[in-house]
Scaffold this motif. Structure first.
Motif, PDB file in Angstrom:
ATOM      1  N   LYS A  29      25.349   5.410 -38.853  1.00 53.75           N
ATOM      2  CA  LYS A  29      25.572   5.466 -40.296  1.00 53.75           C
ATOM      3  C   LYS A  29      24.461   6.239 -41.003  1.00 53.75           C
ATOM      4  CE  LYS A  29      27.355   2.104 -43.503  1.00 53.75           C
ATOM      5  NZ  LYS A  29      27.416   0.662 -43.809  1.00 53.75           N
ATOM      6  N   SER A  30      23.268   6.154 -40.455  1.00 54.83           N
ATOM      7  CA  SER A  30      22.105   6.826 -41.051  1.00 54.83           C
ATOM      8  C   SER A  30      21.829   8.188 -40.424  1.00 54.83           C
ATOM      9  CB  SER A  30      20.863   5.935 -40.895  1.00 54.83           C
ATOM     10  OG  SER A  30      21.052   4.678 -41.517  1.00 54.83           O
ATOM     11  N   GLY A  31      22.697   8.622 -39.501  1.00 60.72           N
ATOM     12  CA  GLY A  31      22.515   9.918 -38.858  1.00 60.72           C
ATOM     13  C   GLY A  31      21.401   9.936 -37.835  1.00 60.72           C
ATOM     14  N   LEU A  32      21.065   8.766 -37.289  1.00 67.80           N
ATOM     15  CA  LEU A  32      19.976   8.661 -36.320  1.00 67.80           C
ATOM     16  C   LEU A  32      20.490   8.671 -34.888  1.00 67.80           C
ATOM     17  CD1 LEU A  32      17.908   5.868 -38.130  1.00 67.80           C
ATOM     18  CD2 LEU A  32      17.587   8.358 -38.251  1.00 67.80           C
ATOM     19  N   GLU A  33      19.603   8.875 -33.967  1.00 70.53           N
ATOM     20  CA  GLU A  33      19.929   8.938 -32.542  1.00 70.53           C
ATOM     21  C   GLU A  33      20.389   7.581 -32.006  1.00 70.53           C
ATOM     22  OE1 GLU A  33      17.265   9.515 -28.518  1.00 70.53           O
ATOM     23  OE2 GLU A  33      16.963  10.940 -30.171  1.00 70.53           O
ATOM     24  N   VAL A  34      21.343   7.600 -31.095  1.00 67.42           N
ATOM     25  CA  VAL A  34      21.806   6.378 -30.438  1.00 67.42           C
ATOM     26  C   VAL A  34      21.772   6.552 -28.929  1.00 67.42           C
ATOM     27  CG1 VAL A  34      23.286   5.589 -32.333  1.00 67.42           C
ATOM     28  CG2 VAL A  34      24.214   7.146 -30.601  1.00 67.42           C
ATOM     29  N   ASP A  35      21.796   5.416 -28.219  1.00 63.01           N
ATOM     30  CA  ASP A  35      21.780   5.470 -26.752  1.00 63.01           C
ATOM     31  C   ASP A  35      23.091   5.991 -26.190  1.00 63.01           C
ATOM     32  OD1 ASP A  35      23.155   3.203 -27.615  1.00 63.01           O
ATOM     33  OD2 ASP A  35      22.541   1.983 -25.899  1.00 63.01           O
ATOM     34  N   ARG A  36      24.209   5.636 -26.850  1.00 59.61           N
ATOM     35  CA  ARG A  36      25.538   6.103 -26.459  1.00 59.61           C
ATOM     36  C   ARG A  36      26.463   5.986 -27.657  1.00 59.61           C
ATOM     37  NH1 ARG A  36      28.920   1.815 -26.309  1.00 59.61           N
ATOM     38  NH2 ARG A  36      28.223  -0.208 -25.514  1.00 59.61           N
ATOM     39  N   LEU A  37      27.606   6.634 -27.597  1.00 62.53           N
ATOM     40  CA  LEU A  37      28.602   6.494 -28.652  1.00 62.53           C
ATOM     41  C   LEU A  37      29.322   5.151 -28.492  1.00 62.53           C
ATOM     42  CD1 LEU A  37      30.184  10.071 -28.911  1.00 62.53           C
ATOM     43  CD2 LEU A  37      28.097   9.157 -29.958  1.00 62.53           C
ATOM     44  N   PRO A  38      29.893   4.621 -29.563  1.00 60.09           N
ATOM     45  CA  PRO A  38      30.544   3.310 -29.509  1.00 60.09           C
ATOM     46  C   PRO A  38      31.799   3.314 -28.631  1.00 60.09           C
ATOM     47  CG  PRO A  38      30.060   3.965 -31.770  1.00 60.09           C
ATOM     48  CD  PRO A  38      29.874   5.174 -30.928  1.00 60.09           C
ATOM     49  N   ILE A  39      32.127   2.140 -28.108  1.00 55.83           N
ATOM     50  CA  ILE A  39      33.282   1.960 -27.222  1.00 55.83           C
ATOM     51  C   ILE A  39      34.007   0.682 -27.620  1.00 55.83           C
ATOM     52  CG2 ILE A  39      34.044   1.593 -24.840  1.00 55.83           C
ATOM     53  CD1 ILE A  39      31.257   2.790 -24.008  1.00 55.83           C
ATOM     54  N   THR A  40      35.320   0.766 -27.736  1.00 56.13           N
ATOM     55  CA  THR A  40      36.096  -0.453 -27.949  1.00 56.13           C
ATOM     56  C   THR A  40      37.513  -0.239 -27.460  1.00 56.13           C
ATOM     57  OG1 THR A  40      36.673  -2.167 -29.560  1.00 56.13           O
ATOM     58  CG2 THR A  40      36.823   0.114 -30.296  1.00 56.13           C
ATOM     59  N   PHE A  41      38.299  -1.306 -27.438  1.00 53.92           N
ATOM     60  CA  PHE A  41      39.732  -1.185 -27.177  1.00 53.92           C
ATOM     61  C   PHE A  41      40.432  -2.253 -28.002  1.00 53.92           C
ATOM     62  CE2 PHE A  41      38.142  -4.097 -23.968  1.00 53.92           C
ATOM     63  CZ  PHE A  41      39.115  -5.087 -23.836  1.00 53.92           C
ATOM     64  N   SER A  42      41.685  -1.998 -28.334  1.00 51.26           N
ATOM     65  CA  SER A  42      42.427  -2.918 -29.188  1.00 51.26           C
ATOM     66  C   SER A  42      42.825  -4.135 -28.359  1.00 51.26           C
ATOM     67  CB  SER A  42      43.671  -2.209 -29.751  1.00 51.26           C
ATOM     68  OG  SER A  42      44.303  -2.997 -30.722  1.00 51.26           O
ATOM     69  N   HIS A  43      42.204  -5.270 -28.642  1.00 49.49           N
ATOM     70  CA  HIS A  43      42.258  -6.393 -27.700  1.00 49.49           C
ATOM     71  C   HIS A  43      42.697  -7.721 -28.316  1.00 49.49           C
ATOM     72  CE1 HIS A  43      37.971  -6.543 -29.234  1.00 49.49           C
ATOM     73  NE2 HIS A  43      38.399  -7.765 -29.507  1.00 49.49           N
ATOM     74  N   GLU A  44      43.330  -7.698 -29.487  1.00 46.12           N
ATOM     75  CA  GLU A  44      43.627  -8.938 -30.202  1.00 46.12           C
ATOM     76  C   GLU A  44      44.344  -9.963 -29.321  1.00 46.12           C
ATOM     77  OE1 GLU A  44      46.854  -9.201 -33.227  1.00 46.12           O
ATOM     78  OE2 GLU A  44      45.194  -9.673 -34.582  1.00 46.12           O
ATOM     79  N   GLY A  45      45.435  -9.553 -28.681  1.00 47.48           N
ATOM     80  CA  GLY A  45      46.164 -10.468 -27.813  1.00 47.48           C
ATOM     81  C   GLY A  45      45.548 -10.575 -26.446  1.00 47.48           C
ATOM     82  N   TYR A  46      45.029  -9.473 -25.930  1.00 51.11           N
ATOM     83  CA  TYR A  46      44.431  -9.455 -24.590  1.00 51.11           C
ATOM     84  C   TYR A  46      43.244 -10.413 -24.515  1.00 51.11           C
ATOM     85  CZ  TYR A  46      43.014  -7.442 -20.108  1.00 51.11           C
ATOM     86  OH  TYR A  46      42.700  -7.259 -18.783  1.00 51.11           O
ATOM     87  N   ALA A  47      42.558 -10.583 -25.633  1.00 53.36           N
ATOM     88  CA  ALA A  47      41.397 -11.478 -25.656  1.00 53.36           C
ATOM     89  C   ALA A  47      41.777 -12.911 -25.307  1.00 53.36           C
ATOM     90  CB  ALA A  47      40.737 -11.434 -27.026  1.00 53.36           C
ATOM     91  N   THR A  48      43.001 -13.314 -25.642  1.00 51.19           N
ATOM     92  CA  THR A  48      43.409 -14.683 -25.302  1.00 51.19           C
ATOM     93  C   THR A  48      43.467 -14.859 -23.792  1.00 51.19           C
ATOM     94  OG1 THR A  48      45.790 -14.174 -25.413  1.00 51.19           O
ATOM     95  CG2 THR A  48      44.721 -14.888 -27.443  1.00 51.19           C
ATOM     96  N   LYS A  49      43.855 -13.812 -23.085  1.00 48.25           N
ATOM     97  CA  LYS A  49      43.883 -13.846 -21.615  1.00 48.25           C
ATOM     98  C   LYS A  49      42.477 -14.019 -21.063  1.00 48.25           C
ATOM     99  CE  LYS A  49      45.257 -10.911 -17.695  1.00 48.25           C
ATOM    100  NZ  LYS A  49      46.012  -9.680 -17.329  1.00 48.25           N
ATOM    101  N   ILE A  50      41.529 -13.268 -21.602  1.00 48.75           N
ATOM    102  CA  ILE A  50      40.143 -13.346 -21.129  1.00 48.75           C
ATOM    103  C   ILE A  50      39.554 -14.730 -21.404  1.00 48.75           C
ATOM    104  CG2 ILE A  50      37.837 -12.326 -21.333  1.00 48.75           C
ATOM    105  CD1 ILE A  50      40.036 -10.536 -20.068  1.00 48.75           C
ATOM    106  N   ALA A  51      39.980 -15.343 -22.504  1.00 50.25           N
ATOM    107  CA  ALA A  51      39.466 -16.666 -22.877  1.00 50.25           C
ATOM    108  C   ALA A  51      40.234 -17.804 -22.204  1.00 50.25           C
ATOM    109  CB  ALA A  51      39.509 -16.826 -24.392  1.00 50.25           C
ATOM    110  N   GLY A  52      41.275 -17.470 -21.425  1.00 50.68           N
ATOM    111  CA  GLY A  52      42.053 -18.507 -20.745  1.00 50.68           C
ATOM    112  C   GLY A  52      42.958 -19.293 -21.674  1.00 50.68           C
TER     113      GLY A  52
END
Length: 358
Positions: free
Chosen positions: A14-37
């Protein structure tokens, strides 16, 4: 190993500064219930469980985002539309409360007051838990159906499309009602200083409506919501996702004032970078079915590499994500491959962008 938390990464970008890597995500709203059992429905029926499934995904995969959602189905329930609610799949509209757009005056804003809306109270509680348990690491996101899609919870999508031609005046009234409803929803979390917002608008898909309909019936109302969020006391990031092919509406989508746009897999990343990459962060768009669900390790690694090659240097930034919801049946190992290859490519991309790498 990551050198920054998702929160540190977001604030630096947001501030235009250096980062270790670019952000990563995936759309997981329902899939998260599987991971949580949990069963699909169980993952949304209390603040504790809505938060627990997000914490489970964060701990398992190290994604750059956790979220809770207010959907057109939540809206439909409050306004007495009939829905189907299976135990292990998303709920769906069965019969809309309104048969035609000229019945819009039957709607009552009080039905989605915080006092009467259990979904809002669940979401508020879940956000508080996420901030308490993960707030030092990641900024949570409140995902809300955008006005055009929210309206489909009370007037079926086919009737909405008919009204764009036959009864535009009442459709505009309905869309303004959904904007007022969303503002009311936002007001109940406006005191949360560190919160991202995400607007989901699948009914505004380019596969369903023309750019003209998008300009006339989507942009003015989405922009009202974005402007409302941007006027809050704290500086909030606002993203948007629209399903299907939005190639012909990209410039209109950017007019809403969003910070990031999540692309369906049908949209070419290079085209989006060319058209709106100077104004919004490009997000996406690994195919959730062909690659996540049905693909093998090689297909996933190649898809991730192709995504970064096409968009890592987009002027306003790039974040890899699935093109839409990752199916519940997706093997966990395939998500592991997505994260592994994405971390490699996101780190290489940051090296090129910030550290003169080749």
């Amino acid at each position: 190993m990551d050198k920054m938390t998702p929160k540190e990464r977001q604030m630096a970008l947001k501030s235009g500064l250096e980062v270790d890597r670019l952000p990563i995500t995936f759309s997981h709203e329902g899939y998260a219930t599987k991971i949580a059992g949990m069963s699909y429905r169980e993952g949304f029926n209390s603040p504790e469980k809505a938060a627990a499934k997000e914490i489970a995904v964060y701990n398992r995969f190290g994604v750059d985002g956790v979220s809770v959602s207010y959907t057109s189905i939540n809206f439909a329930i409050r306004h007495r539309s009939k829905i189907q609610s299976p135990h292990d799949a998303p709920a769906a509209l069965e019969e809309a409360a309104l048969k035609k757009a000229d019945q819009v005056d039957q709607l009552d804003l009080e039905r989605t007051s915080f006092r009467r809306d259990v979904a809002q109270r669940t979401n508020r509680g879940a956000l508080e838990i996420l901030l308490d348990q993960l707030g030092d690491q990641v900024i949570p996101t409140y995902s809300i159906s955008a006005p055009f899609t929210l309206a489909s919870g009370v007037l079926a999508a086919d009737q909405m499309l008919r009204a764009t031609r036959k009864d535009p005046e009442n459709l505009h009234k309905l869309l303004q009602f959904t904007v007022d409803s969303i503002k009311q929803i936002i007001d109940q979390v406006a005191d949360l200083k560190e919160l991202n917002y995400f607007l989901y608008d699948p009914v505004a898909s380019g596969s369903l409506i023309s750019p003209k309909i998008y300009r006339d019936f989507v942009v003015p109302y989405s922009k009202q919501v974005v402007d409302y969020i941007k006027a809050l006391p704290h500086d909030h990031w606002v993203g948007m996702h629209i399903c299907g092919n939005t190639s012909h509406s990209l410039e209109l989508i950017a007019e809403s004032g969003i910070d990031g746009f999540s692309l369906d897999q049908e949209v070419d990343l290079a085209l989006a970078k060319e058209k709106i990459g100077d104004r919004v962060t490009i997000i996406g768009n690994v195919d959730p079915v062909k690659v996540f669900l049905q693909g093998d390790e090689q297909a996933m690694r190649q898809a991730v590499r192709d995504n970064f090659l096409a968009a890592y240097d987009s002027p306003a930034g790039y974040m890899i994500r699935s093109g839409c919801q990752v199916p519940y049946a997706t093997p966990i190992e395939q998500v592991d491959v997505f994260m592994d290859e994405s971390i490699k490519q996101a780190t290489l991309a940051a090296d090129k962008l910030f550290r003169g790498g080749h």
